[in-house]
Write a protein that holds these residues in place. Structure first.
Motif, mmCIF file in Angstrom:
data_model
loop_
_atom_site.group_PDB
_atom_site.id
_atom_site.type_symbol
_atom_site.label_atom_id
_atom_site.label_comp_id
_atom_site.label_asym_id
_atom_site.label_seq_id
_atom_site.Cartn_x
_atom_site.Cartn_y
_atom_site.Cartn_z
ATOM 1 N N THR A 1 44.389 30.054 29.289
ATOM 2 C CA THR A 1 42.909 29.987 29.481
ATOM 3 C C THR A 1 42.228 31.060 30.395
ATOM 4 O O THR A 1 42.867 31.326 31.521
ATOM 5 C CB THR A 1 42.543 28.610 30.054
ATOM 6 N N GLN A 2 41.197 31.812 29.884
ATOM 7 C CA GLN A 2 40.647 33.021 30.750
ATOM 8 C C GLN A 2 39.304 32.814 30.929
ATOM 9 O O GLN A 2 38.611 32.169 30.179
ATOM 10 C CB GLN A 2 40.794 34.129 29.956
ATOM 11 N N HIS A 3 38.679 32.977 32.251
ATOM 12 C CA HIS A 3 37.194 33.045 32.266
ATOM 13 C C HIS A 3 36.699 34.329 32.033
ATOM 14 O O HIS A 3 36.808 35.451 32.723
ATOM 15 C CB HIS A 3 37.043 32.615 33.888
ATOM 16 N N PHE A 4 35.620 34.332 31.344
ATOM 17 C CA PHE A 4 34.720 35.390 30.861
ATOM 18 C C PHE A 4 33.361 35.500 31.496
ATOM 19 O O PHE A 4 32.660 34.538 31.373
ATOM 20 C CB PHE A 4 34.817 35.699 29.127
ATOM 21 N N THR A 5 32.916 36.811 31.928
ATOM 22 C CA THR A 5 31.568 36.785 32.193
ATOM 23 C C THR A 5 30.817 37.947 31.679
ATOM 24 O O THR A 5 31.470 39.211 31.562
ATOM 25 C CB THR A 5 31.487 37.162 33.842
ATOM 26 N N GLN B 1 14.348 40.891 30.406
ATOM 27 C CA GLN B 1 15.080 40.219 31.285
ATOM 28 C C GLN B 1 16.569 40.184 31.280
ATOM 29 O O GLN B 1 17.346 40.251 30.052
ATOM 30 C CB GLN B 1 14.586 38.769 31.100
ATOM 31 N N GLN B 2 17.401 40.039 32.208
ATOM 32 C CA GLN B 2 18.679 40.157 32.404
ATOM 33 C C GLN B 2 19.368 38.742 32.169
ATOM 34 O O GLN B 2 18.890 37.808 32.753
ATOM 35 C CB GLN B 2 19.140 40.913 33.385
ATOM 36 N N TYR B 3 20.625 38.567 31.277
ATOM 37 C CA TYR B 3 21.126 37.471 31.368
ATOM 38 C C TYR B 3 22.672 37.532 31.503
ATOM 39 O O TYR B 3 23.281 38.619 31.516
ATOM 40 C CB TYR B 3 21.152 36.826 29.849
ATOM 41 N N THR B 4 23.394 36.364 32.221
ATOM 42 C CA THR B 4 24.484 36.187 32.495
ATOM 43 C C THR B 4 25.051 35.027 31.605
ATOM 44 O O THR B 4 24.812 34.077 31.705
ATOM 45 C CB THR B 4 24.820 35.893 33.869
ATOM 46 N N LEU B 5 26.247 35.510 30.829
ATOM 47 C CA LEU B 5 26.803 34.427 30.119
ATOM 48 C C LEU B 5 28.241 34.316 30.452
ATOM 49 O O LEU B 5 29.094 35.400 30.757
ATOM 50 C CB LEU B 5 27.038 34.973 28.379
ATOM 51 N N THR B 6 28.734 33.091 30.847
ATOM 52 C CA THR B 6 30.001 32.896 31.494
ATOM 53 C C THR B 6 30.623 31.568 30.414
ATOM 54 O O THR B 6 30.123 30.690 30.120
ATOM 55 C CB THR B 6 30.151 32.376 32.856
ATOM 56 N N PHE B 7 31.961 31.825 30.204
ATOM 57 C CA PHE B 7 32.603 31.022 29.493
ATOM 58 C C PHE B 7 34.266 30.838 29.770
ATOM 59 O O PHE B 7 34.649 31.889 30.260
ATOM 60 C CB PHE B 7 32.327 30.768 27.984
ATOM 61 N N ASP B 8 34.868 29.930 29.454
ATOM 62 C CA ASP B 8 36.244 29.947 29.538
ATOM 63 C C ASP B 8 36.658 29.678 28.005
ATOM 64 O O ASP B 8 36.118 28.985 27.389
ATOM 65 C CB ASP B 8 36.623 28.506 30.267
#
Length: 244
Positions: free
Chosen positions: A59-63, A18-25
């Protein structure tokens, strides 16, 4: 070592395939590398995914997108962790808005609604590639296309289209038709909104013809529906036998 200082969440359920998407600042007092790691919380500490990023005072947004190679039940040893160690200096690091989305939805589940709507069957090289942004903005907004490693591969501006009669929402069009590199795990980002991952592949749309034909078998009533063709969860005995 990076893992000499870390913060994380145990008991994260991961499903193989299964595929997952992690996002965070994230930001830090002093720029340094940190690692976002999905894997096992106990020995032998098997890893599913590790992505190293550099955090700065801004601050950066990461995906990050990845496909799990391991199975961990909800009460198991699956872990999502951020490694901060391995540095020669003191530092303060801030993480915010952490989200991990993926896996198979439970029965009756509904996927979270994103501000960016993409084609979940993927896009084909050489054909138009368009997505929809739900936004009240009346002016164009910058969009970013990233690959599965989080690298920006294309940018552009949305085209405001106004109110959509069917949904009642104000929408923008995102057109990235000029990008034709095949791959999986692509995401579109506008501001703080990031789409679900999608693919660019000549094979992606071919699956639709098989799904269409399978529909006619799956809907039959007077014969058993065989698990060989539909899987154990959808198999069933014949219905309405000898009943007009």
């Amino acid at each position: 070592n990076g893992y000499d200082a870390l913060s994380g969440q145990n008991g994260v359920p991961f499903e193989a395939g299964q595929q997952y998407t992690l996002t965070f600042d994230a930001h830090a007092t002093t720029a340094q590398q940190i690692s976002a790691v999905a894997g096992e919380a106990v020995s032998p500490y098997r890893q599913i995914s590790r992505n190293d990023v550099t955090v700065t005072p801004t601050t950066q947004h990461f995906t990050v997108t990845f496909t799990s190679t391991l199975d961990f039940p909800a009460a198991g040893n699956g872990q999502l962790a951020f490694w901060f160690g391995g540095q020669s200096f003191d530092n303060t690091i801030c993480l915010d808005n952490i989200s991990l989305v993926g896996g198979v939805l439970p029965p009756g589940g509904q996927a979270p609604i994103h501000g960016i709507q993409v084609n979940q069957d993927g896009y084909a090289p050489g054909l138009p590639k368009q997505a929809t942004l739900v936004s009240d903005s009346t002016t164009s907004l910058p969009w970013t296309l990233k690959n599965s490693g989080g690298t920006t591969v294309a940018t552009g501006q949305t085209t405001p289209r106004g109110a959509d009669a069917a949904s009642g929402a104000n929408v923008h069009e995102i057109d990235f038709s000029t990008y034709d590199t095949t791959g999986t795990g692509y995401t579109l980002t506008v501001g703080s909104d990031t789409s679900f991952p999608f693919s660019i592949s000549a094979d992606g749309l071919k699956k639709l013809r098989y799904d269409s034909l399978a529909f006619f078998y799956n809907q039959r009533s007077g014969i058993p529906i065989d698990a060989t063709y539909v899987g154990a969860d959808r198999a069933r005995p014949a219905g309405h036998v000898n009943v007009a």
